[in-house]
Motif scaffolding. Structure first.
Motif, PDB file in Angstrom:
ATOM      1  N   PRO A  69      11.048   9.054   2.947  1.00  0.00           N
ATOM      2  CA  PRO A  69       9.768   9.308   2.853  1.00  0.00           C
ATOM      3  C   PRO A  69       9.047   9.605   4.043  1.00  0.00           C
ATOM      4  CG  PRO A  69      10.459   7.335   1.718  1.00  0.00           C
ATOM      5  CD  PRO A  69      12.146   7.593   2.493  1.00  0.00           C
ATOM      6  N   HIS A  70       8.013   9.417   4.001  1.00  0.00           N
ATOM      7  CA  HIS A  70       7.033   9.254   5.661  1.00  0.00           C
ATOM      8  C   HIS A  70       6.232   8.409   4.776  1.00  0.00           C
ATOM      9  CE1 HIS A  70       2.300  10.322   6.489  1.00  0.00           C
ATOM     10  NE2 HIS A  70       3.001   9.798   7.455  1.00  0.00           N
ATOM     11  N   MET A  71       6.410   7.319   5.502  1.00  0.00           N
ATOM     12  CA  MET A  71       5.920   6.122   4.781  1.00  0.00           C
ATOM     13  C   MET A  71       4.856   5.093   5.758  1.00  0.00           C
ATOM     14  SD  MET A  71       8.703   2.558   3.573  1.00  0.00           S
ATOM     15  CE  MET A  71       8.744   3.373   2.461  1.00  0.00           C
TER      16      MET A  71
ATOM     17  N   VAL B 115       2.759   7.031   0.744  1.00  0.00           N
ATOM     18  CA  VAL B 115       3.994   7.080   0.587  1.00  0.00           C
ATOM     19  C   VAL B 115       5.490   8.354   0.508  1.00  0.00           C
ATOM     20  CG1 VAL B 115       6.305   5.706  -0.044  1.00  0.00           C
ATOM     21  CG2 VAL B 115       4.281   4.427   0.430  1.00  0.00           C
TER      22      VAL B 115
ATOM     23  N   LEU C 108       1.997   9.088  13.049  1.00  0.00           N
ATOM     24  CA  LEU C 108       1.861   7.497  12.338  1.00  0.00           C
ATOM     25  C   LEU C 108       2.421   6.208  13.189  1.00  0.00           C
ATOM     26  CD1 LEU C 108       3.362   6.470   9.300  1.00  0.00           C
ATOM     27  CD2 LEU C 108       5.791   7.318   9.990  1.00  0.00           C
TER      28      LEU C 108
ATOM     29  N   ARG D  61       4.461  -0.104  12.027  1.00  0.00           N
ATOM     30  CA  ARG D  61       3.823  -0.985  11.425  1.00  0.00           C
ATOM     31  C   ARG D  61       3.824  -2.560  12.051  1.00  0.00           C
ATOM     32  NH1 ARG D  61       6.511  -0.058   5.578  1.00  0.00           N
ATOM     33  NH2 ARG D  61       7.624   1.505   8.203  1.00  0.00           N
TER      34      ARG D  61
ATOM     35  N   GLN E  42      10.963   4.695  -2.542  1.00  0.00           N
ATOM     36  CA  GLN E  42       9.804   4.436  -2.172  1.00  0.00           C
ATOM     37  C   GLN E  42       9.301   2.843  -2.304  1.00  0.00           C
ATOM     38  OE1 GLN E  42       9.177   6.351  -5.364  1.00  0.00           O
ATOM     39  NE2 GLN E  42       8.345   4.465  -5.805  1.00  0.00           N
TER      40      GLN E  42
ATOM     41  N   GLY F 136      14.627   3.039  -0.835  1.00  0.00           N
ATOM     42  CA  GLY F 136      13.779   3.744   0.800  1.00  0.00           C
ATOM     43  C   GLY F 136      13.695   3.126   2.033  1.00  0.00           C
TER      44      GLY F 136
ATOM     45  N   PRO G 285      12.915   4.722   6.692  1.00  0.00           N
ATOM     46  CA  PRO G 285      12.133   3.845   7.474  1.00  0.00           C
ATOM     47  C   PRO G 285      12.861   2.293   7.802  1.00  0.00           C
ATOM     48  CG  PRO G 285      10.894   5.043   6.274  1.00  0.00           C
ATOM     49  CD  PRO G 285      12.276   4.920   5.797  1.00  0.00           C
TER      50      PRO G 285
END
Lengths: 196, 251
Positions: free
Chosen positions: A115-117, A142, B2, B5, B123, B166, B197
């Motif tokens: 996913p684009h998270m 998300v 993006l 984080r 997710q 996820g 990720p």
């Protein structure tokens, strides 16, 4: 803020509590409900969603919500999967949607991580939800599926390609990101919706 | 673009944060709710709560804490520690957490990843893994790095991705606590191998370590505890530093 009757649609799909808490932080209390009459008589309706599209669509059908939502006349805000279900269809589980926005939801190609998270920027801002929000402000996403840019797009974000970060048509508003998890910017967007 | 984080991690025992956390401006640094709020205000992008109590009697205390955090926090947060079933996950998510992290329980029962991904969506399923580099290569360890499993890290992560995890939270036991930087070589290899990720964990000592793990380690996020808790690094300052190095961050 005037006292409003806000209803969050409950169909057992994800982050409903988070949306309720975010509204409480704005001093607004909301009712969580799947009752047709309650939803119909709300001043504003929020249609959240986390999970899988085909499964969520079935959950809506069980309560007759698939018929109700497109007929609502008050401001409605779809969030994340809620937004995707408001479109004509989704590639996720080949799901037929509510067709409020006559556009398709597609799967991100695997050109980058899916996913684009995380936190990404809003651009090409347009419409009432974004009063006080600036280009390049960050919100939290998300998702693995996206709605391409189309004539209902009111903001864009770029990940792998530019896509619709939000949509609007008449009284129907929708955002792909999670305003309830997007810090102060998200609170402001929610507050703009409440103040419509 | 993006943003990379920055994720502070809080250890929770009996509903309280542990490790003497040095937040002088807080009335009660042991209160996870106050601490969470403070971190969000300082610019943290997400938070991870690791419950080290993890006994069943104390579960309710944790759920109460999760609920209170969810009420005040306007950024996403993950809860890990002692989660071993679909029912545990349902409770934590219902209390208001955005994601859950599983570690040992997934190693013991890989099917759990599949089950959680199908029921709650990929997710919200973070696969946490502790690994150590030995002569054999990178090996998965359990119980905070004490028990070797014989499972090779890269195989395990590929399987976890296939089963629907996820996100990956990788802690290098060789680097954890050293403050000498993250395991960037292994991270870069993992990041290129999987298409979900990757959160780097273990080894943060200074601001350059974060820049290195984003550039050389190709991590999507970086997690740390003590450097933030003891204010050796201020999150806002760290983000300014990263921005000057052209690393995308949310400021």
């Amino acid at each position: 803020m005037t006292k409003q009757n806000i209803v969050i649609i409950n169909y057992e799909a994800g982050n409903i509590q988070s949306v309720k808490y975010a509204l409480e932080r704005l001093g607004v209390s909301a009712e969580i409900s799947n009752c047709e009459a309650t939803i119909k008589h709300a001043d504003k309706v929020i249609f959240p969603g986390v999970g899988e599209a085909a499964w969520a669509m079935n959950a809506l059908k069980k309560n007759g919500l698939d018929k109700l939502i497109p007929q609502l006349k008050q401001p409605v805000l779809g969030v994340c999967l809620g937004m995707q279900l408001m479109c004509a269809s989704s590639e996720e589980g080949n799901t037929k949607g509510l067709d409020i926005f006559p556009v398709e939801t597609l799967k991100f190609p695997a050109e980058d991580k899916v996913p684009h998270m995380g936190w990404n920027q809003l651009n090409q801002l347009n419409g009432d939800l974004f009063k006080g929000i600036k280009n390049n402000d960050f919100v939290y996403f998300v998702h693995s599926y996206y709605v391409p840019v189309n004539k209902y797009t009111t903001s864009e974000t770029n990940y792998i390609r530019p896509f619709s970060a939000s949509l609007q048509k008449d009284n129907f508003y929708a955002c792909q990101f999670h305003p309830e998890k997007s810090g102060d910017i998200g609170q402001e967007i929610l507050s703009n919706f409440i103040n419509l | 673009m993006l943003a990379k984080r920055i994720i502070p991690c809080l250890d929770i025992k009996d509903g309280r944060t542990v490790k003497g956390i040095n937040f002088v401006d807080l009335k009660d640094a042991g209160d996870p709710v106050e601490l969470a709020k403070a971190y969000a205000e300082k610019g943290a992008d997400e938070l991870v709560f690791l419950d080290i109590t993890a006994t069943h009697e104390k579960r309710k205390t944790l759920l109460d804490m999760v609920g209170k955090v969810a009420q005040v926090l306007n950024i996403p947060f993950t809860v890990g520690g002692g989660i071993s079933s679909s029912e545990d996950v349902a409770q934590v998510l219902k209390a208001g957490a955005d994601k859950i992290a599983i570690n040992s329980s997934a190693v013991r029962n890989p099917e759990l990843i599949t089950e959680l991904a199908n029921r709650f969506g990929s997710q919200c399923v973070v696969l946490a893994v502790d690994a150590r580099e030995t002569e054999k290569g990178w090996e998965v360890y359990l119980n905070g790095g004490r028990i070797p499993t014989g499972i090779m890290l890269f195989d395990w992560l590929k399987e976890a991705e296939k089963r629907g995890a996820g996100e990956i939270l990788f802690t290098s036991m060789n680097h954890d606590g050293t403050k000498n930087g993250f395991a960037n070589e292994a991270l870069a290899e993992i990041s290129q191998m999987i298409n979900i990720p990757l959160i780097a964990s273990g080894g943060a000592g200074n601001m350059q370590d974060f820049a290195d793990t984003f550039v050389n380690g190709k991590a999507d996020a970086a997690l740390a505890a003590s450097v933030f808790h003891y204010k050796e690094i201020e999150i806002h300052e760290l983000k300014q530093f990263l921005k000057e190095k052209n690393i995308p961050v949310r400021l």
